[in-house]
Each structure stands twice: as C-alpha cells, then as structure tokens.
Design an enzyme around this catalytic site. Structure first.
Site, PDB file in Angstrom:
ATOM      1  CG  ASP A 211     -10.085   3.806  77.935  1.00 17.34           C
ATOM      2  OD1 ASP A 211      -9.627   3.258  77.204  1.00 17.34           O
ATOM      3  OD2 ASP A 211      -9.816   3.725  79.207  1.00 17.34           O
TER       4      ASP A 211
ATOM      5  CE  LYS B  28      -9.980  -0.809  79.695  1.00 20.02           C
ATOM      6  NZ  LYS B  28      -9.701   0.699  79.899  1.00 20.02           N
TER       7      LYS B  28
ATOM      8  CG  ASP C 252     -24.565  -1.810  70.639  1.00 19.51           C
ATOM      9  OD1 ASP C 252     -25.047  -1.197  69.775  1.00 19.51           O
ATOM     10  OD2 ASP C 252     -25.534  -2.357  71.329  1.00 19.51           O
TER      11      ASP C 252
ATOM     12  CE1 TYR D   1     -23.534  -5.942  73.784  1.00 24.83           C
ATOM     13  CE2 TYR D   1     -25.254  -6.111  72.181  1.00 24.83           C
ATOM     14  CZ  TYR D   1     -24.523  -5.398  73.098  1.00 24.83           C
ATOM     15  OH  TYR D   1     -24.656  -4.137  73.232  1.00 24.83           O
TER      16      TYR D   1
END
Ligand code: ATP
Length: 342
Positions: A207, A174, A231, A127
């Site tokens: 995930d 991640k 988000d 972002y």
C-alpha cells in the site's frame, strides 16, 4: 541467421488488430520469421475448443517462443483465464513488465524520465485458482506461496537487475499482515540479495508502494513482487508512463517464453481500428532481444521513439487521431528512414 519460428496467438477483442499491425512492423524490419498461428481464448472456444487447447501449449513448448494478443476473461463466472492457464501449463514463472516514459507524450509524469521494471511471480499466490464455496454465504480462496517459487523469482529479478546495470531491487509485499506467506517471500528475497552485494536491496509494503509510486515514482528501479500485487502495481505503473496502450510484458519460464502486453482485450474499442499496438509491439521487441535479434529490436524501438516524440501520428489513447494501421505504417516509414541494419 536462420528463419525464426514464432508461435502467434492473436487473442480476443483488439488482439487480432494489434497483432496484425505488430507483425507487419516485424516483417518490414527484415525479420526472417515463420509465424505459426495458434488458437487461444474466445477464438478457440468459438471453434468448440477449450480456452487453451492442448495443441497450442504443445506448439509453444516445441517452438520455445510465442507472441500473444490479449484474451478475454469474464468476471465473476464463465471460463477461467487463458492467461493463467498458459502461464501454469508452461511454468512461466516470471512476468517482466517494464514501465518507461517515452519522449513527447503527455501525462502527469511526462518529464519524470521513469524507468522501472516490475518482476512479478506468475504461477502462485491467489492466482493458483483454488477457490471454493464453503457455505452459500461464504466463499474462500487459498493463497499459495512456496519457498522454491519465491526463490526462483527473486533469483531471476536480481540476475536481471545485474545484467541490465540496475542499481536497486525492491521487494513489494504485505508481510506485516501475511506473516507466513509474504514473510516467506521476503525472507527468500533477502537471502538471495546476499549474492548481489553491489545491488541495493530493500522492501516496501504494497500500500505504501502504491502511494509512493504516484508521488515519487522516480525513486523506484526494479520491483520484485508476488502475483496479485504485481498485477495491480504494473497497471498503476503503466498509467504513470502513458497508459495501458504502451505497457509491454514477457512471461519467462525455464524452457519457453510468451510475450504479451499488460492490457486486456479492450472489448470497448475492439473492431474499431483505433487500438494502440505499441504495448504488443514493445512486447515483440522484448521477444526479439530474448532471441538475440538486437538489430531489429533497436530499429523498432528507435522508430517508436521517433513517432512518439514527433507526435503527429499518435493513436486516440495518446490524444492523437491515428488508427491502428496508420500508426503501424508510420512506424514502418520511420524505421526505413533510420540507418541500415548491418
Ligand atoms: P479484459 O477483460 O480483457 O481485461 P478490460 O476492458 O477489462 O478487458 P483492458 O482491456 O486492459 O481491460 O482495458 C482497460 C481500458 O484501457 C479500456 O478502456 C481499454 O479501451 C483501454 N485500452 C486497453 N488496451 C488498449 C490499447 N492497446 N489501446 C487503446 N486503449 C486500450
């Protein structure tokens, strides 16, 4: 208490409707406030200004607190996000998004008693807006993660968890794939965790986190994460507890704070008078607590709980027939039926 000044950014789409409803409730609960209106988003652009005019930033900086309606961000072109611009300009580094089940509402986890808080980094990651066209067929975006940015976010998350009597703080990442960027986030998380021996600190890959959120959401407490994951995960959590119409949020910086719902400007229902103002209203409740106005915050929260558990005046997104204004009138009505605020 003295009159409280609050910067008001009505925003786009359903923004002005839900803002009007929210302010009517704030006023009815006896909050002695001066609302200072500011332009942002399409509303600003229609006046020939940028999506976030400098005077809007200055007003928020001067007052220190703002309540913001959603602003429209076109996909794949057009102007850049007003939300991202405000968060960067005011260095609002922590985005707090609680997800809590309300009594009486339908949904897959209606009886699960979920009570999570997502603490999302708000100024870095993909972002940061560093995108470029390296070749006509290749576009690139840069993911920016800094050690101080990670540290202040996880520090805020642990401190908030301790102050609120929470038990567990989970880093969502991640780092198995993004070893440098997410690896740095994870390292800073566990370094800061050493200062909070009474809190359980653990981590989960994003995930797997999404899968477990829809199978065993009750196991989560406070989730601390980077901008993009936060988000997505917070919208998922909003869905678990009844939808975007109920999900509030706060953007916290060192010197100022901007409170806004998780949802966007909902152009599909704008102007129809059917939007649910609860997410913005509960964002206003977070603002009241930030300002130490706990009596009004409790009064509004209790009134919303009554209206939801009663189930007779719910908005369309919650399976009811009430319009935005009907709902606001009912929240005010129920708040007046509650014992007097001392
Ligand atoms: P934006 O581009 O501003 O993000 P969007 O439509 O892509 O807008 P949202 O505004 O978050 O994304 O809306 C997603 C869906 O949720 C839409 O169908 C919208 O009508 C619905 N929705 C969002 N907020 C509310 C609300 N407060 N009350 C009722 N429905 C809502």
């Amino acid at each position: 208490m003295s009159k409280q000044r609050i910067a008001i950014l009505p925003g786009d789409g359903i923004g002005p409707e839900i803002m009007e409803a929210t302010l009517s409730i704030l006023t009815a609960t006896g909050l002695d406030a001066e609302f200072v209106y500011c332009d942002a988003g399409m509303a600003a652009m229609e006046k020939g200004k940028p999506p976030v005019p400098p005077e809007t930033i200055e007003t928020i900086r001067e007052i220190g607190v703002a309540l913001k309606g959603p602003t429209t961000t076109p996909s794949g072109g057009g102007h850049s996000s007003a939300n991202v611009a405000i968060r960067k300009a005011l260095d609002l580094f922590a985005n707090i998004r609680p997800a809590k089940t309300l009594p009486g509402l339908q949904g897959p986890f209606a009886n699960a008693n979920l009570d999570m808080i997502i603490v999302r980094e708000n100024t870095e990651d993909l972002y940061a807006g560093i995108e470029y066209q390296a070749h006509p067929d290749v576009a690139q975006a840069i993911k920016v993660i800094t050690r101080p940015g990670c540290r202040r976010l996880v520090k805020y998350g642990f401190k908030m968890a301790q102050e609120q009597g929470r038990k567990r703080v989970t880093a969502v990442h991640k780092a198995n794939i993004m070893k440098l960027t997410d690896g740095m986030f994870l390292h800073e998380f566990y370094e800061e965790a050493k200062n909070y021996p009474d809190l359980i600190a653990d981590d989960i890959i994003v995930d797997n986190c999404c899968m477990q959120l829809v199978t065993r959401p009750e196991k989560f407490d406070v989730l601390v994460t980077e901008n993009l994951y936060g988000d997505i995960v917070s919208d998922l959590c909003a869905g678990l507890v009844g939808g975007l119409g109920l999900a509030p949020g706060a953007n916290i910086g060192v010197d100022c704070a901007v409170f806004e719902a998780v949802h966007g400007s909902a152009p599909d229902i704008a102007g129809k008078g059917v939007a649910n103002p609860t997410a913005l209203l509960m964002s206003a409740v977070m603002m009241l607590r930030h300002l130490g106005r706990h009596e009004q915050a409790d009064r509004i929260t209790n009134s919303v709980l009554r209206v939801c558990s009663d189930g007779k005046c719910l908005t369309v997104d919650l399976g009811g027939k009430a319009g935005t204004k009907d709902y606001a009138v009912e929240v005010i009505h129920q708040s007046k039926a509650l014992p007097a605020v001392s």
